[in-house]
Enzyme design. Structure first.
Site, short mmCIF file in Angstrom:
data_model
loop_
_atom_site.label_atom_id
_atom_site.label_comp_id
_atom_site.label_asym_id
_atom_site.label_seq_id
_atom_site.Cartn_x
_atom_site.Cartn_y
_atom_site.Cartn_z
N HIS A 14 18.68 13.40 13.17
CA HIS A 14 19.13 12.48 12.13
C HIS A 14 17.87 11.83 11.57
CE1 HIS A 14 20.77 9.17 9.95
NE2 HIS A 14 20.33 8.27 10.81
N CYS A 68 26.16 6.70 10.93
CA CYS A 68 25.64 8.03 10.57
C CYS A 68 26.13 9.12 11.51
CB CYS A 68 24.12 8.04 10.62
SG CYS A 68 23.39 6.86 9.51
N ASN A 89 17.57 8.64 3.03
CA ASN A 89 18.60 8.68 4.07
C ASN A 89 19.95 9.04 3.46
OD1 ASN A 89 20.09 8.36 6.41
ND2 ASN A 89 19.52 6.21 6.76
N THR A 124 13.96 3.05 2.71
CA THR A 124 14.73 4.03 3.49
C THR A 124 16.13 4.26 2.92
OG1 THR A 124 15.59 2.41 5.09
CG2 THR A 124 13.47 3.39 5.60
N GLU A 126 30.24 6.36 5.79
CA GLU A 126 30.28 4.92 6.04
C GLU A 126 30.17 4.18 4.71
OE1 GLU A 126 26.59 3.13 7.58
OE2 GLU A 126 26.03 5.17 8.12
N ASP A 154 0.86 -1.19 0.00
CA ASP A 154 0.00 0.00 0.00
C ASP A 154 0.90 1.24 0.00
OD1 ASP A 154 -1.61 2.16 0.65
OD2 ASP A 154 -2.71 1.12 2.24
N LYS A 182 8.82 9.77 15.64
CA LYS A 182 8.78 8.78 16.74
C LYS A 182 9.61 9.28 17.92
CE LYS A 182 8.56 4.48 13.98
NZ LYS A 182 7.68 3.52 14.65
N SER A 185 24.26 4.12 14.05
CA SER A 185 24.08 2.76 14.55
C SER A 185 25.39 2.20 15.04
CB SER A 185 23.52 1.88 13.43
OG SER A 185 22.16 2.18 13.25
N SER A 223 16.56 -1.17 15.73
CA SER A 223 17.33 0.07 15.51
C SER A 223 16.50 1.30 15.84
CB SER A 223 17.86 0.13 14.07
OG SER A 223 16.83 0.41 13.14
P1 HMG Z 1 8.85 -2.47 7.99
O1 HMG Z 1 8.85 -3.86 8.52
O2 HMG Z 1 8.68 -2.31 6.55
O3 HMG Z 1 7.79 -1.56 8.59
O4 HMG Z 1 10.21 -1.78 8.48
P2 HMG Z 1 6.44 -1.72 9.44
O5 HMG Z 1 5.66 -2.90 8.98
O6 HMG Z 1 6.73 -1.59 10.90
O7 HMG Z 1 5.73 -0.40 8.93
C1 HMG Z 1 6.36 0.84 9.06
C2 HMG Z 1 5.31 1.85 9.49
O8 HMG Z 1 4.34 1.96 8.44
C3 HMG Z 1 4.53 1.45 10.75
O9 HMG Z 1 4.31 2.65 11.47
C4 HMG Z 1 3.23 0.93 10.19
O10 HMG Z 1 2.14 1.03 11.09
C5 HMG Z 1 3.03 1.86 9.00
P3 HMG Z 1 4.87 2.79 12.97
O11 HMG Z 1 4.21 1.76 13.77
O12 HMG Z 1 6.35 2.51 12.87
O13 HMG Z 1 4.55 4.20 13.34
N1 HMG Z 1 2.12 1.34 7.96
C6 HMG Z 1 1.20 2.10 7.34
N2 HMG Z 1 0.87 3.39 7.48
C7 HMG Z 1 -0.12 3.89 6.67
N3 HMG Z 1 -0.78 3.11 5.78
C8 HMG Z 1 -0.49 1.82 5.61
C9 HMG Z 1 0.55 1.25 6.42
N4 HMG Z 1 1.10 0.01 6.52
C10 HMG Z 1 2.07 0.08 7.48
N5 HMG Z 1 -1.16 1.07 4.72
C11 HMG Z 1 11.86 -0.16 9.00
C12 HMG Z 1 10.39 -0.39 8.68
C13 HMG Z 1 12.09 1.32 9.27
C14 HMG Z 1 12.22 -0.95 10.26
C15 HMG Z 1 12.71 -0.62 7.78
O14 HMG Z 1 12.44 0.20 6.68
C16 HMG Z 1 14.20 -0.62 8.05
O15 HMG Z 1 14.76 -1.58 8.57
N6 HMG Z 1 14.91 0.51 7.67
C17 HMG Z 1 16.36 0.63 7.89
C18 HMG Z 1 16.73 0.84 9.35
C19 HMG Z 1 16.45 2.25 9.85
O16 HMG Z 1 16.28 3.18 9.09
N7 HMG Z 1 16.43 2.40 11.19
C20 HMG Z 1 16.25 3.70 11.80
C21 HMG Z 1 16.95 3.84 13.14
S1 HMG Z 1 18.67 3.41 13.02
C22 HMG Z 1 19.41 4.80 12.27
O17 HMG Z 1 18.82 5.83 12.17
C23 HMG Z 1 20.78 4.61 11.74
C24 HMG Z 1 20.87 4.45 10.23
O18 HMG Z 1 20.69 5.71 9.60
C25 HMG Z 1 22.22 3.83 9.85
C26 HMG Z 1 23.49 4.43 10.37
O19 HMG Z 1 23.59 4.92 11.48
O20 HMG Z 1 24.50 4.31 9.64
C27 HMG Z 1 19.80 3.52 9.69
#
Ligand code: HMG
Length: 385
Positions: free
Chosen positions: A233, A111, A275, A152, A79, A29, A242, A307, A201
């Site tokens: 970030h 990051c 990102n 992302t 990185e 979706d 969040k 991270s 994460s």
């Molecule tokens: P996922 O499994 O695709 O997501 O992973 P989900 O199923 O939890 O859904 C995401 C959100 O969409 C949820 O909202 C759902 O409810 C919503 P939340 O509960 O989180 O508020 N959703 C909807 N909303 C509206 N209509 C719909 C619908 N369906 C679902 N129909 C995840 C998401 C971010 C975990 C994944 O994309 C991921 O692993 N990304 C990479 C990791 C990341 O970015 N982590 C962030 C923190 S770590 C960080 O910032 C460091 C980093 O930059 C790296 C570094 O430091 O080098 C990543």
């Protein structure tokens, strides 16, 4: 003496995908991507672009011949390194035609290292106020096709000058850094895509934000009301929401609503690019300065997260010259063109990556001022147009 960010410029690639098209292709979706994750478009990286070409492009936008002559040090935070030994900063220094008497080095901690670079630069300027340091935060965020992290991804670079009497942001003395050995996201030496425990994460990020903000408040006696806005970030825009909501909880007073509005202003560009890893906080800061209700004299909070994991909360005061010391991001984003999901997938799989053989890329399709033309005898070949 005021020390801080004197000038900022952003560069990304010239192409993007629309995430509603990606959602259709992945059978998801589209609201999950645009609302649930909070991203609309994502930068697409041709094989002729990497952190060196993106970093040089961002820096070229802010350097004048006079500023280039005053540089003492170039720090590249990344990185997405292109060599296990040689610093990308040396390639960038060469492409920019900087003086050989410039110190050049690369920093890494996911990051977070863009913030470390700024704090180290601040120290150099405190030791010698005549110095100007160029910090470039450049990355390409890759998780892999059809993975939860795919939505992302993103790419780009933010170049910043750190000096005395800055025009953008005077950094305040108190900053709180916090690090712990955490496996939330990492990239082994043999991999070109990150491994990530996504949900974990996001929880670690929020914990680190609460920890560093609380300690900052204890040390300074400041309240949320003391901030005109907070830049985060932004691995994806929902992440900032969040984290902010974790401290605001159900508050609906004027301070809480102001911080929510400013967060939305800080997310405008991230929504269009994705990102940037090391550069994300600083693209968020530029977005807040260009789209938020802010004025000289306002205090901004900045939360940096990498991270692995490391977080830092610090603050700065907006300076009178800020509006004219930032590159024109709306103009640059409007000049990009959209590509299909099929084209993005083809480009994703055409990167130089871990290949050891000689490669020659077709550079005609890429009009960027700096390109990676290929690899010969295990050496990357860059061109400046
Ligand atoms: P996922 O499994 O695709 O997501 O992973 P989900 O199923 O939890 O859904 C995401 C959100 O969409 C949820 O909202 C759902 O409810 C919503 P939340 O509960 O989180 O508020 N959703 C909807 N909303 C509206 N209509 C719909 C619908 N369906 C679902 N129909 C995840 C998401 C971010 C975990 C994944 O994309 C991921 O692993 N990304 C990479 C990791 C990341 O970015 N982590 C962030 C923190 S770590 C960080 O910032 C460091 C980093 O930059 C790296 C570094 O430091 O080098 C990543």
């Amino acid at each position: 003496m005021k020390i801080g960010i004197d000038k900022m410029a952003f560069a990304t690639t010239d192409q993007y995908i629309d995430l509603t098209e990606l959602a259709a292709k992945r059978g998801v979706d589209p609201n999950k991507y645009t609302i649930g994750i909070g991203q609309d478009r994502q930068a697409v990286v041709p094989p002729t672009q990497d952190i060196v070409t993106l970093g040089a492009r961002a820096a070229q936008k802010l350097l004048t011949p006079d500023l280039a002559r005053r540089l003492s040090t170039l720090i590249v935070a990344t990185e997405s390194g292109i060599d296990n030994s040689k610093a990308s900063a040396i390639y960038i220094k060469h492409l920019l035609g900087l003086d050989d008497y410039v110190r050049t080095v690369e920093l890494k901690e996911a990051c977070y290292s863009g913030t470390a670079a700024i704090q180290f630069a601040r120290g150099l300027v405190a030791l010698n106020p005549q110095e100007t340091v160029l910090v470039i935060a450049a990355d390409i965020a890759r998780y892999g096709l059809n993975t939860p992290g795919e939505v992302t991804q993103g790419a780009g670079a933010v170049a910043m000058l750190v000096s005395a009497n800055p025009r953008v942001l005077a950094i305040e003395p108190t900053s709180v850094s916090y690090s712990r050995d955490v496996m939330d996201f990492w990239r082994p030496l043999y991999a070109t895509e990150a491994l990530v425990d996504g949900k974990y994460s996001t929880n670690v990020y929020i914990d680190f934000f609460k920890n560093t903000l609380t300690r900052y408040q204890q040390r300074t006696g400041r309240e949320l009301a003391d901030f005109a806005g907070i830049a985060f970030h932004l691995p994806f825009t929902k992440m900032g929401k969040k984290a902010l909501e974790a401290v605001l909880q159900d508050r609906t007073d004027a301070v809480a609503n102001r911080l929510r509005d400013q967060l939305a202003a800080s997310q405008v560009y991230c929504r269009q690019v994705g990102n940037l890893y090391t550069g994300s906080l600083y693209l968020g800061l530029m977005s807040l300065l260009q789209n938020g209700a802010v004025a000289a004299g306002d205090r901004l909070g900045l939360f940096s997260y990498g991270s692995g994991a490391e977080g830092e909360f610090y603050s700065g005061i907006i300076q009178p010259g800020f509006a004219t010391a930032l590159s024109d991001i709306p103009h640059d984003l409007a000049g990009r063109h959209q590509v299909s999901v099929a084209k993005y997938e083809q480009l994703f799989n055409s990167q130089l990556g871990m290949r050891a053989e000689d490669v020659q890329f077709d550079t005609q399709a890429d009009q960027a001022p700096f390109v990676l033309a290929g690899q010969k005898n295990h050496q990357r070949i860059y061109q400046r147009r």
